[in-house]
Design a protein around this motif. Sequence first.
Motif, PDB file in Angstrom:
ATOM      1  N   MET A   1      84.829  -3.914 -59.804  1.00 19.55           N
ATOM      2  CA  MET A   1      85.897  -3.679 -59.680  1.00 19.55           C
ATOM      3  C   MET A   1      87.035  -3.562 -58.004  1.00 19.55           C
ATOM      4  N   ILE A   2      86.308  -3.535 -57.606  1.00 13.34           N
ATOM      5  CA  ILE A   2      86.798  -3.965 -56.037  1.00 13.34           C
ATOM      6  C   ILE A   2      86.725  -5.196 -55.945  1.00 13.34           C
ATOM      7  N   GLU A   3      85.783  -6.158 -56.051  1.00  6.13           N
ATOM      8  CA  GLU A   3      85.904  -7.772 -56.647  1.00  6.13           C
ATOM      9  C   GLU A   3      86.975  -8.011 -57.157  1.00  6.13           C
ATOM     10  N   GLU A   4      87.505  -6.966 -57.811  1.00  3.87           N
ATOM     11  CA  GLU A   4      88.555  -8.011 -58.803  1.00  3.87           C
ATOM     12  C   GLU A   4      90.542  -7.635 -57.761  1.00  3.87           C
ATOM     13  N   LYS A   5      89.683  -6.136 -57.381  1.00  6.49           N
ATOM     14  CA  LYS A   5      91.111  -5.881 -57.490  1.00  6.49           C
ATOM     15  C   LYS A   5      91.337  -6.436 -55.503  1.00  6.49           C
ATOM     16  N   TYR A   6      90.158  -6.627 -55.211  1.00  9.00           N
ATOM     17  CA  TYR A   6      90.130  -6.294 -53.599  1.00  9.00           C
ATOM     18  C   TYR A   6      89.544  -7.896 -52.850  1.00  9.00           C
ATOM     19  N   GLY A   7      88.842  -8.733 -53.863  1.00  2.58           N
ATOM     20  CA  GLY A   7      88.501  -9.867 -53.330  1.00  2.58           C
ATOM     21  C   GLY A   7      87.429  -9.910 -52.688  1.00  2.58           C
ATOM     22  N   GLN A   8      87.054 -10.586 -52.394  1.00  2.47           N
ATOM     23  CA  GLN A   8      85.769 -10.479 -51.113  1.00  2.47           C
ATOM     24  C   GLN A   8      85.710  -9.899 -49.603  1.00  2.47           C
ATOM     25  N   GLU A   9      87.410  -9.809 -48.833  1.00  2.00           N
ATOM     26  CA  GLU A   9      87.725  -9.155 -48.188  1.00  2.00           C
ATOM     27  C   GLU A   9      87.246  -7.407 -48.704  1.00  2.00           C
ATOM     28  N   GLY A  10      87.196  -7.092 -49.870  1.00  2.00           N
ATOM     29  CA  GLY A  10      87.441  -6.035 -50.093  1.00  2.00           C
ATOM     30  C   GLY A  10      85.487  -5.716 -50.267  1.00  2.00           C
ATOM     31  N   LYS A  11      84.838  -6.840 -50.991  1.00  2.00           N
ATOM     32  CA  LYS A  11      82.936  -6.606 -50.841  1.00  2.00           C
ATOM     33  C   LYS A  11      82.859  -6.518 -49.472  1.00  2.00           C
ATOM     34  N   ARG A  12      83.615  -6.990 -48.541  1.00  2.00           N
ATOM     35  CA  ARG A  12      83.576  -7.024 -46.895  1.00  2.00           C
ATOM     36  C   ARG A  12      83.432  -5.526 -46.633  1.00  2.00           C
ATOM     37  N   ALA A  13      84.509  -5.182 -47.245  1.00  2.00           N
ATOM     38  CA  ALA A  13      85.357  -3.815 -46.568  1.00  2.00           C
ATOM     39  C   ALA A  13      83.884  -2.874 -46.948  1.00  2.00           C
ATOM     40  N   LEU A  14      84.106  -2.708 -48.335  1.00  2.00           N
ATOM     41  CA  LEU A  14      82.393  -1.677 -48.655  1.00  2.00           C
ATOM     42  C   LEU A  14      81.225  -2.074 -48.462  1.00  2.00           C
ATOM     43  N   LEU A  15      80.820  -3.078 -47.781  1.00  2.00           N
ATOM     44  CA  LEU A  15      79.888  -3.357 -46.935  1.00  2.00           C
ATOM     45  C   LEU A  15      79.975  -2.450 -45.531  1.00  2.00           C
ATOM     46  N   TYR A  16      80.805  -2.550 -45.068  1.00  2.00           N
ATOM     47  CA  TYR A  16      80.794  -2.339 -43.663  1.00  2.00           C
ATOM     48  C   TYR A  16      80.845  -0.977 -43.879  1.00  2.00           C
ATOM     49  N   LEU A  17      81.527  -0.293 -44.708  1.00  2.00           N
ATOM     50  CA  LEU A  17      81.564   1.045 -45.386  1.00  2.00           C
ATOM     51  C   LEU A  17      80.245   1.720 -45.109  1.00  2.00           C
ATOM     52  N   ASP A  18      79.450   1.180 -45.773  1.00  2.00           N
ATOM     53  CA  ASP A  18      77.885   1.510 -46.035  1.00  2.00           C
ATOM     54  C   ASP A  18      77.380   1.349 -45.132  1.00  2.00           C
ATOM     55  N   LYS A  19      77.671   0.515 -44.518  1.00  2.00           N
ATOM     56  CA  LYS A  19      77.112   0.175 -42.810  1.00  2.00           C
ATOM     57  C   LYS A  19      76.981   1.500 -41.715  1.00  2.00           C
ATOM     58  N   ILE A  20      78.670   1.905 -42.364  1.00  2.00           N
ATOM     59  CA  ILE A  20      78.750   3.306 -41.447  1.00  2.00           C
ATOM     60  C   ILE A  20      78.444   4.988 -41.585  1.00  2.00           C
ATOM     61  N   LYS A  21      78.052   4.612 -42.650  1.00  2.00           N
ATOM     62  CA  LYS A  21      77.728   5.531 -43.818  1.00  2.00           C
ATOM     63  C   LYS A  21      78.794   6.816 -44.151  1.00  2.00           C
ATOM     64  N   LEU A  22      79.504   5.930 -44.760  1.00  2.00           N
ATOM     65  CA  LEU A  22      80.844   7.086 -45.315  1.00  2.00           C
ATOM     66  C   LEU A  22      81.207   6.663 -46.189  1.00  2.00           C
ATOM     67  N   ILE A  23      80.371   5.651 -47.258  1.00  2.00           N
ATOM     68  CA  ILE A  23      80.196   5.571 -48.890  1.00  2.00           C
ATOM     69  C   ILE A  23      79.113   6.308 -48.799  1.00  2.00           C
ATOM     70  N   GLU A  24      78.795   7.121 -50.441  1.00  2.00           N
ATOM     71  CA  GLU A  24      77.439   7.466 -51.080  1.00  2.00           C
ATOM     72  C   GLU A  24      77.461   6.515 -52.455  1.00  2.00           C
ATOM     73  N   SER A  25      76.059   6.390 -53.296  1.00  2.00           N
ATOM     74  CA  SER A  25      76.875   5.719 -54.371  1.00  2.00           C
ATOM     75  C   SER A  25      75.940   6.170 -55.203  1.00  2.00           C
ATOM     76  N   GLN A  26      76.155   5.856 -56.294  1.00  2.00           N
ATOM     77  CA  GLN A  26      75.273   6.563 -57.724  1.00  2.00           C
ATOM     78  C   GLN A  26      75.538   5.758 -58.897  1.00  2.00           C
ATOM     79  N   TRP A  27      74.381   5.469 -60.332  1.00  2.00           N
ATOM     80  CA  TRP A  27      74.387   4.669 -61.065  1.00  2.00           C
ATOM     81  C   TRP A  27      75.016   5.280 -62.195  1.00  2.00           C
ATOM     82  N   ILE A  28      75.983   5.014 -62.743  1.00  2.00           N
ATOM     83  CA  ILE A  28      77.213   5.070 -63.644  1.00  2.00           C
ATOM     84  C   ILE A  28      76.123   4.326 -64.890  1.00  2.00           C
ATOM     85  N   THR A  29      77.037   5.172 -66.248  1.00  2.00           N
ATOM     86  CA  THR A  29      76.580   3.863 -67.078  1.00  2.00           C
ATOM     87  C   THR A  29      78.523   3.110 -67.379  1.00  2.00           C
ATOM     88  N   GLY A  30      78.701   1.604 -67.391  1.00  2.00           N
ATOM     89  CA  GLY A  30      79.233   1.071 -67.160  1.00  2.00           C
ATOM     90  C   GLY A  30      79.759  -0.012 -68.755  1.00  2.00           C
TER      91      GLY A  30
END
Length: 167
Positions: free
Chosen positions: A42-71
């Motif tokens: 969803m992030i790649e579709e809406k924001y492209g590669q820059e969105g993916k890099r942004a998500l990885l940065y937010l993960d690096k600085i521990k501002l996000i959490e993750s969980q597995w969902i059924t898609g």
Amino acid sequence: MISRIKVVNDVGELVSIFHAADTDVKRRLLLDLSTSWITMPMIEEKYGQEGKRALLYLDKIKLIESQWITGQNGPEKAYHTYYTSVQINLLGNLSDLADIIYATTMPEEELAKFEKKVESMIGNSDGVFIGDAAEALSMSQTLIRGLVRRSSVLQIKGYKITTINGA
């Protein structure tokens, strides 16, 4: 919803917080993540590669959490902001503050040069000590820490700077 507060006690952490939303894509992604669980496709579709890099940065600085969902394609990892608020409690001297402001506002091209210099210092080793990097680059340890926190390719582990994919 559980209310969680990110407490910032270190002046160097300000760099991470300020860069969490320093582009329009990061800002919009952070707002989306604060309202719902979002998958990488969803992030790649809406924001492209820059969105993916942004998500990885937010993960690096521990501002996000993750969980597995059924898609639609089976189990997918989804992301959401971990904190609902940020509280800043710090006291720093003016030289540290000047270094943090500089690290926060440094142009991307200069940051890339810094990253390349540090990566070459790391080489094939398990990292370079922050003090050694500061001495070799003629920078304060506060500035080094701020730049590493801003970086998408470097991280601090203990007293060493390593690459994110490195040891």
